[in-house]
Design a protein around this motif. Structure first.
Motif, mmCIF file in Angstrom:
data_model
loop_
_atom_site.group_PDB
_atom_site.id
_atom_site.type_symbol
_atom_site.label_atom_id
_atom_site.label_comp_id
_atom_site.label_asym_id
_atom_site.label_seq_id
_atom_site.Cartn_x
_atom_site.Cartn_y
_atom_site.Cartn_z
ATOM 1 N N PHE A 8 -4.452 6.625 25.621
ATOM 2 C CA PHE A 8 -5.309 5.460 25.406
ATOM 3 C C PHE A 8 -4.379 4.259 25.235
ATOM 4 C CE2 PHE A 8 -7.652 9.132 23.862
ATOM 5 C CZ PHE A 8 -8.862 8.989 24.533
ATOM 6 N N GLY A 9 -4.218 3.497 26.307
ATOM 7 C CA GLY A 9 -3.237 2.426 26.282
ATOM 8 C C GLY A 9 -1.844 3.006 26.130
ATOM 9 N N ALA A 10 -1.119 2.524 25.140
ATOM 10 C CA ALA A 10 0.242 2.996 24.911
ATOM 11 C C ALA A 10 0.295 4.246 24.052
ATOM 12 C CB ALA A 10 1.066 1.884 24.249
ATOM 13 N N VAL A 11 -0.869 4.702 23.545
ATOM 14 C CA VAL A 11 -0.908 5.850 22.650
ATOM 15 C C VAL A 11 -1.170 7.127 23.447
ATOM 16 C CG1 VAL A 11 -2.042 6.904 20.665
ATOM 17 C CG2 VAL A 11 -1.735 4.423 20.756
ATOM 18 N N ALA A 12 -0.237 8.072 23.384
ATOM 19 C CA ALA A 12 -0.395 9.366 24.045
ATOM 20 C C ALA A 12 -1.113 10.308 23.088
ATOM 21 C CB ALA A 12 0.961 9.938 24.434
ATOM 22 N N ALA A 33 -1.910 4.833 13.632
ATOM 23 C CA ALA A 33 -2.606 3.939 14.551
ATOM 24 C C ALA A 33 -1.570 3.216 15.393
ATOM 25 C CB ALA A 33 -3.463 2.935 13.794
ATOM 26 N N ALA A 34 -1.962 2.857 16.622
ATOM 27 C CA ALA A 34 -1.047 2.095 17.464
ATOM 28 C C ALA A 34 -0.829 0.705 16.889
ATOM 29 C CB ALA A 34 -1.600 1.996 18.886
ATOM 30 N N ARG A 35 -1.926 0.028 16.520
ATOM 31 C CA ARG A 35 -1.877 -1.320 15.945
ATOM 32 C C ARG A 35 -2.973 -1.455 14.904
ATOM 33 N NH1 ARG A 35 -1.555 -1.512 21.323
ATOM 34 N NH2 ARG A 35 -3.836 -1.658 21.368
ATOM 35 N N ASN A 36 -2.702 -2.186 13.854
ATOM 36 C CA ASN A 36 -3.721 -2.418 12.831
ATOM 37 C C ASN A 36 -4.818 -3.352 13.319
ATOM 38 O OD1 ASN A 36 -2.495 -0.737 10.974
ATOM 39 N ND2 ASN A 36 -1.328 -2.384 10.008
#
Length: 514
Positions: free
Chosen positions: A29-33, A401-404
């Protein structure tokens, strides 16, 4: 544990073909594997456990099986043949039913309408046959051994009853594969045994069951094989007879969890929370107790005993008919949460999605909601102060989380629970009311939450903890208050609290004996 054990074989030694399998599945999901080379095999007549910490990829894997997401790479195999589920309807048509951790009912529809949504029985001229729908719903509940009115609106059902409706919905599909994602998180011991009896019957009839749980006693009681995931990757699959709880935990977290209940010794100070004669007709009656600063007091009892309702009344979410709530000697106005917050009371609710979070908002916005005025200057909220506050608590609670700035809905269930904790702990409460603090949280994070509660008590916070997990109650509480059918029937000090005493009180036996 380094390799997958041999798959089931027939009496002639031929390898049995899995009814459903994943091979080499990747999903990002986006940059998150979320998944990397995930694999799984489900066989008919077998219950298979899927375990891992929150963020390990379990929920993503389930959503791929359910047709919610498609894999970026790898295959889903049905009876050995590749298959593509374009949507959840395709998965259901293939005989895959999923019971999610969080109920997803339509609150304004009846229980029967929720179960048969889109599949209502029809009679002449295409009209819905309401009588047939009610009868089929009653049959499903009879099969589960529970009593819920088919005509009752879903709104207002307890978490336990919502979960039972979801289970009935899944059973209505006569599924070949039943995926159970934390189905027992809000159920009492009796309800869990009832569910397991149904699950075993389905398994023995040839269904393949994928069981996801953080409760290892349930995994070892129900399942024949276990798959462990960590950081989105498959780690091992093994037969239950080759495993121990300690070994599974080490494989899940990559380390030893030395102390699940790190209780610090404290000296209780002055009374901080006083509840006197609290009554809400139909829910609880004449409830009185105190909690001192530095104490962790557990509110125990069976589902439906009125524990959560008392917690909500203390905070002011629900009004009560009689009694008083006082914090540091100051009487709180009934039904007025702002007054409770101003007095230093925080409530972490049982249902985090519906009552604890605004799912469309970001992680940092959710984590700072109760402190927006404190973080504002001249009535304006500046992003920098919000980001710093949220980042501090996200680090402390290890929110993955990838980003807050991402929506809180993108997090796993356990990480959503951490955001709810961050939201209220950032207010520096004097009284923390926490309802099912570790529901749906993995074993590694449970230890962190318990350590945090113990530290808060050591700092002088009065903690009232509602919990359905007896090991948690016995491991963390300085005193155990037990409710039965809306009444407080026992106040047991830590040194006298054991499973037998608590359960005798929770089932009314201790009160009857008295």
């Amino acid at each position: 544990m380094h390799v997958t054990r041999t798959s089931p074989t027939t009496a002639e030694g031929d390898r049995v073909l899995p009814v459903l399998a994943l091979t080499g599945v990747d999903k990002s999901f986006g940059a998150v594997a979320a998944l990397r080379d995930a694999r799984l095999e489900l066989f008919t007549g077998e219950a298979h456990a899927l375990v891992g910490e929150n963020g390990a990829g379990k929920s993503t894997l389930v959503k791929i099986l359910a047709g919610v997401h498609g894999p970026d790479a790898g295959q889903v195999l049905l009876d050995g043949a590749p298959v593509v589920f374009g949507n959840p309807g395709d998965a259901r048509a293939a005989g895959i039913a999923v019971i999610y951790q969080e109920p997803t009912l339509f609150p304004d529809l009846s229980v029967a309408e929720n179960i048969f949504m889109g599949r209502q029985p029809r009679r002449g001229l295409g009209r819905i046959d309401a009588a047939a729908m009610r009868a089929r719903t009653s049959d499903l509940f009879a099969r589960l051994g529970v009593r819920i009115d088919p005509d009752r609106p879903a709104r207002g059902l307890s978490i336990a009853d919502q979960q039972l409706v979801e289970i009935a919905k899944a059973l209505s599909f006569d599924a070949r594969v039943l995926v159970m994602d934390e189905p027992t998180a809000a159920l009492s011991g009796v309800e869990v045994e009832r569910l397991f009896a149904v699950a075993r019957a389905l398994r023995d009839d040839g269904a393949a069951i994928l069981f996801i749980s953080h409760r290892f006693d349930e995994v070892f009681a129900l399942c024949q094989r276990v798959t462990v995931m960590r950081d989105g990757r498959w780690i091992v699959t093994d037969e239950i007879g080759n495993l121990t709880v300690e070994g599974v935990v080490r494989t899940m977290v990559g380390r030893d969890v030395s102390a699940l209940f790190p209780k610090l010794a404290t000296t209780p100070a002055e009374v901080r929370l006083e509840v006197e004669g609290l009554t809400r007709r139909g829910f609880f009656q004449d409830v009185s107790f105190t909690v001192r600063g530095g104490e962790i007091v557990a509110l125990a009892g069976l589902v439906g005993a009125g524990r959560s309702e008392v917690a909500r009344a203390i905070f002011g979410v629900d009004r009560y008919d009689a009694g008083e709530v006082r914090v540091d000697g100051r009487r709180l106005r009934p039904g007025d949460p702002p007054t409770a917050i101003a007095a230093g009371v925080a409530l972490v609710p049982e249902d985090r999605r519906q009552q604890g979070l605004v799912m469309e908002l970001s992680i940092e916005r959710n984590a700072t909601l109760p402190r927006r005025w404190a973080l504002s200057r001249f009535g304006l909220l500046f992003g920098g102060s919000e980001r710093r506050s949220a980042a501090q608590w996200a680090r402390r609670l290890q929110v993955k989380a990838a980003r807050n700035t991402d929506a809180v809905s993108t997090l796993s269930g356990g990480n959503q629970q951490k955001v709810v904790l961050a939201k209220w702990l950032s207010t520096a409460p004097r009284v923390l009311v926490i309802d099912e603090p570790t529901r749906g949280i993995d074993v590694g994070t449970k230890a962190e939450v318990h350590r945090l509660l113990s530290q808060l008590a050591a700092e002088g916070v009065a903690v009232l903890m509602v919990s359905s997990e007896l090991p948690e109650v016995l491991g963390m509480a300085d005193r155990v208050l037990v409710m039965h059918e809306g009444r407080l029937v026992a106040d047991i000090p830590r040194g006298e609290a054991d499973e037998e005493n608590v359960m005798l009180a929770a089932t009314g036996q201790r009160e009857a004996a008295a």
